[in-house]
Design a protein around this motif. Structure first.
Motif, mmCIF file in Angstrom:
data_model
loop_
_atom_site.group_PDB
_atom_site.id
_atom_site.type_symbol
_atom_site.label_atom_id
_atom_site.label_comp_id
_atom_site.label_asym_id
_atom_site.label_seq_id
_atom_site.Cartn_x
_atom_site.Cartn_y
_atom_site.Cartn_z
ATOM 1 N N SER A 24 0.795 -1.114 0.012
ATOM 2 C CA SER A 24 0.013 0.150 -0.018
ATOM 3 C C SER A 24 0.967 1.121 -0.008
ATOM 4 N N ALA A 25 0.842 1.945 -1.130
ATOM 5 C CA ALA A 25 1.655 3.098 -1.124
ATOM 6 C C ALA A 25 1.404 4.252 -0.358
ATOM 7 N N ASN A 26 0.277 4.381 -0.067
ATOM 8 C CA ASN A 26 -0.443 5.431 1.070
ATOM 9 C C ASN A 26 0.094 5.262 2.091
ATOM 10 N N ALA A 27 0.105 3.775 2.632
ATOM 11 C CA ALA A 27 0.174 3.522 4.096
ATOM 12 C C ALA A 27 1.708 3.757 4.070
ATOM 13 N N CYS A 28 2.632 3.551 2.989
ATOM 14 C CA CYS A 28 4.200 3.863 3.288
ATOM 15 C C CYS A 28 4.219 5.371 3.513
ATOM 16 N N THR A 29 3.558 6.126 2.861
ATOM 17 C CA THR A 29 3.437 7.790 3.176
ATOM 18 C C THR A 29 3.052 7.929 4.445
ATOM 19 N N GLN A 30 1.852 7.441 4.905
ATOM 20 C CA GLN A 30 1.453 7.658 6.337
ATOM 21 C C GLN A 30 2.316 7.439 7.245
ATOM 22 N N LEU A 31 2.953 6.126 7.257
ATOM 23 C CA LEU A 31 3.954 5.717 8.023
ATOM 24 C C LEU A 31 5.087 6.658 8.130
ATOM 25 N N GLY A 32 5.554 7.095 6.962
ATOM 26 C CA GLY A 32 6.750 7.820 6.930
ATOM 27 C C GLY A 32 6.392 9.353 7.735
ATOM 28 N N ARG A 33 5.157 10.019 7.439
ATOM 29 C CA ARG A 33 4.693 11.129 8.251
ATOM 30 C C ARG A 33 4.562 10.914 9.719
ATOM 31 N N PHE A 34 4.112 9.739 10.052
ATOM 32 C CA PHE A 34 3.902 9.453 11.555
ATOM 33 C C PHE A 34 5.188 9.329 12.281
ATOM 34 N N VAL A 35 6.289 8.519 11.552
ATOM 35 C CA VAL A 35 7.593 8.427 12.029
ATOM 36 C C VAL A 35 8.068 9.732 12.324
ATOM 37 N N ASP A 36 7.908 10.568 11.500
ATOM 38 C CA ASP A 36 8.686 11.833 11.258
ATOM 39 C C ASP A 36 7.968 12.656 12.470
ATOM 40 N N SER A 37 6.881 12.714 12.546
ATOM 41 C CA SER A 37 6.082 13.729 13.545
ATOM 42 C C SER A 37 5.881 13.072 14.943
ATOM 43 N N HIS A 38 6.184 12.057 15.179
ATOM 44 C CA HIS A 38 6.006 11.544 16.514
ATOM 45 C C HIS A 38 7.438 11.240 17.196
ATOM 46 N N LYS A 39 7.557 11.982 18.291
ATOM 47 C CA LYS A 39 9.044 11.678 19.043
ATOM 48 C C LYS A 39 8.990 10.752 20.100
#
Length: 135
Positions: A24-39
């Motif tokens: 799922s391409a969109n899941a990869c994108t959302q995962l990237g944004r999630f990892v980037d924004s959550h400390k």
């Protein structure tokens, strides 16, 4: 929804990782944004946000291409050619924020808005909107 509460971050990470790993391409994108924004402390086998965004972009998610470009977009001055190409790819995929960012790049370059440039700008905007603007 799972990403909103710290108590469900583990579940969100696992769900997006599974979806990303199954294509799922969109899941990869959302995962990237999630990892980037959550400390947080890294999850086992967590990769960089750039890795996930790259997967999203390479598998056809226009939003992934935009956020990948956004990471390297300078506050002032012109973007690198690599960033420009990612913005163009995202705009071609009808991600409106990328088209708007690309329009600002062209304005900063003082490039003429001929058909070649105006077409990507309008890709994410309804035709009726352009009819009202141009009249």
């Amino acid at each position: 929804r799972l990403s909103k509460s710290k108590s469900t971050w583990d579940d969100a990470y696992l769900a997006w990782t599974k979806a990303c790993n199954t294509g799922s391409a969109n899941a990869c994108t959302q995962l990237g944004r999630f990892v980037d924004s959550h400390k947080h402390d890294p999850w086992p086998e967590e990769q960089s946000s750039t890795t996930y965004l790259t997967q999203g972009c390479e598998h056809g998610d226009a939003e992934g291409c935009y956020w990948l470009a956004h990471k390297d977009m300078p506050q002032k001055g012109q973007p690198s050619e690599a960033v420009y190409v990612l913005l163009q790819r995202s705009c071609d995929g009808n991600y409106g924020l990328a088209c708007a960012t690309l329009a600002h790049v062209h304005l900063d370059r003082r490039t003429n808005f001929d058909d070649e440039i105006a077409l990507p700008l309008g890709a994410g905007i309804q035709p009726l909107f352009w009819t009202r603007i141009l009249m």
